[in-house]
Write a protein that holds these residues in place. Structure first.
Motif, PDB file in Angstrom:
ATOM      1  N   HIS A 152     -17.538   7.635 -66.363  1.00 17.33           N
ATOM      2  CA  HIS A 152     -18.317   8.367 -67.164  1.00 17.33           C
ATOM      3  C   HIS A 152     -20.158   8.378 -67.694  1.00 17.33           C
ATOM      4  CE1 HIS A 152     -14.224   9.006 -67.944  1.00 17.33           C
ATOM      5  NE2 HIS A 152     -14.368   8.305 -68.641  1.00 17.33           N
ATOM      6  N   VAL A 203     -23.231  10.090 -66.998  1.00 12.82           N
ATOM      7  CA  VAL A 203     -23.778  11.166 -68.569  1.00 12.82           C
ATOM      8  C   VAL A 203     -23.138  11.143 -69.670  1.00 12.82           C
ATOM      9  CG1 VAL A 203     -23.723  13.807 -68.496  1.00 12.82           C
ATOM     10  CG2 VAL A 203     -23.992  12.814 -66.637  1.00 12.82           C
ATOM     11  N   VAL A 251     -19.668  15.359 -57.014  1.00 12.22           N
ATOM     12  CA  VAL A 251     -19.660  14.531 -58.547  1.00 12.22           C
ATOM     13  C   VAL A 251     -20.540  13.072 -57.714  1.00 12.22           C
ATOM     14  CG1 VAL A 251     -17.086  13.352 -58.202  1.00 12.22           C
ATOM     15  CG2 VAL A 251     -18.475  13.739 -60.063  1.00 12.22           C
ATOM     16  N   ARG A 300     -24.158  11.811 -59.726  1.00 15.45           N
ATOM     17  CA  ARG A 300     -24.096  10.361 -60.988  1.00 15.45           C
ATOM     18  C   ARG A 300     -25.058   9.573 -59.866  1.00 15.45           C
ATOM     19  NH1 ARG A 300     -19.491   7.614 -63.126  1.00 15.45           N
ATOM     20  NH2 ARG A 300     -20.480   6.290 -62.059  1.00 15.45           N
ATOM     21  N   VAL A 305     -18.128  17.935 -60.208  1.00 16.26           N
ATOM     22  CA  VAL A 305     -18.151  17.892 -60.938  1.00 16.26           C
ATOM     23  C   VAL A 305     -17.297  18.072 -62.629  1.00 16.26           C
ATOM     24  CG1 VAL A 305     -20.935  19.307 -62.039  1.00 16.26           C
ATOM     25  CG2 VAL A 305     -20.142  16.820 -63.044  1.00 16.26           C
ATOM     26  N   GLU A 344     -18.791  13.776 -66.796  1.00 21.20           N
ATOM     27  CA  GLU A 344     -19.973  13.349 -66.107  1.00 21.20           C
ATOM     28  C   GLU A 344     -20.471  15.385 -66.068  1.00 21.20           C
ATOM     29  OE1 GLU A 344     -21.395  10.996 -64.745  1.00 21.20           O
ATOM     30  OE2 GLU A 344     -19.276   9.541 -64.396  1.00 21.20           O
ATOM     31  N   THR A 345     -20.291  16.152 -66.896  1.00 18.57           N
ATOM     32  CA  THR A 345     -20.317  17.545 -67.623  1.00 18.57           C
ATOM     33  C   THR A 345     -20.913  17.178 -69.196  1.00 18.57           C
ATOM     34  OG1 THR A 345     -18.655  17.987 -66.726  1.00 18.57           O
ATOM     35  CG2 THR A 345     -19.740  19.318 -68.040  1.00 18.57           C
TER      36      THR A 345
END
Length: 268
Positions: free
Chosen positions: A57, A59, A105, A109, A213, A219-220
């Motif tokens: 994770h 983000v 994704v 990242r 993603v 990751e959002t």
């Protein structure tokens, strides 16, 4: 840059209603006397409590440490040609990720980690500096797949099935892991080249596909939208926030990453 200015206006307005996470982004380039990108990445992992294993994770972790992250389509001519953008010239550091990264994704990242490297190491150096871009890439590689941790999971013989397992565990693309294997001296240039070619064949044939993603909530970006939801429970409304900003409510929703509240007509 208009979008960044608007994002900051929204952030500033939200901080009138909700206490956002404390900004925890050390200026490691100053503190560590010009560290290598790898040393800076290791130090940041240590300070953020990510001492062992994959950084899951990314983000969300950045947001938890006070960084404003946005995933958006930048249509303005001045930014339409860039993949991402970051700045520390505002009271909070900001990272903008463009939507062309959202279909992969792993790519997103790495891009986020690359921009984090710029924030930590370069203090808004002018875009296009080749050496600084390489340093940000090195930072990202070490942040996501530290050499002393990842090397035991890589092999001198590249087997794509096994590499896929490592890729999913660490949140790093197979292509990046092949590069990492060569970088760490585990495989030769020719072995890496053959592995790249095999990956491209699998991608061309449709066997290997990107993962969006949107399947990975961590990751959002969610900081501002979550702050808005919390503020709603304490009396704020979309209309009040729009009036404060002198924006149309639809613009507020868009900046928060929300879709229109109108029901969609479906023809059957």
């Amino acid at each position: 840059m208009t979008y960044v200015e608007m994002l900051w206006e929204l952030t500033y307005a939200m901080e009138s209603y909700v206490e956002l996470p404390y900004v925890d982004l050390p200026a490691l380039a100053d503190e560590m006397d010009s560290p290598s990108p790898e040393a800076a990445a290791r130090e940041l992992r240590k300070r953020w409590g990510i001492t062992q294993g994959p950084l899951r994770h990314l983000v969300r972790t950045m947001e938890q440490h006070g960084i404003i992250v946005a995933l958006t389509t930048l249509a303005e001519e001045e930014v339409a040609r860039v993949d991402a953008f970051s700045t520390t010239h505002l009271p909070r550091p900001v990272v903008i990720l463009t939507s062309d990264r959202a279909d992969d994704v792993y790519r997103l990242r790495f891009t986020a980690a690359h921009e984090l490297g710029h924030l930590v190491l370069h203090h808004d150096v002018a875009a296009g500096d080749i050496e600084k871009e390489k340093e940000a890439d090195r930072f990202a590689a070490e942040l996501l797949a530290p050499a002393d941790l990842i090397k035991d999971e890589l092999s001198a013989r590249i087997r794509l099935n096994a590499l896929d397992e490592v890729s999913r565990r660490w949140g790093v693309s197979q292509k990046a892991l092949i590069y990492r294997s060569r970088e760490l001296g585990l495989v030769s240039d020719s072995s890496a080249r053959r592995a790249y070619q095999k990956l491209e064949q699998l991608r061309t044939s449709g066997i290997l596909q990107n993962e969006s993603v949107r399947r990975f909530p961590g990751e959002t970006p969610a900081l501002l939208a979550s702050a808005f939801e919390l503020a709603l429970d304490n009396g704020l409304t979309l209309e009040k926030l729009a009036a404060r900003l002198s924006w149309h409510p639809a613009m507020v929703r868009a900046m928060l990453g929300e879709t229109s509240s109108r029901p969609k007509l479906r023809l059957v």
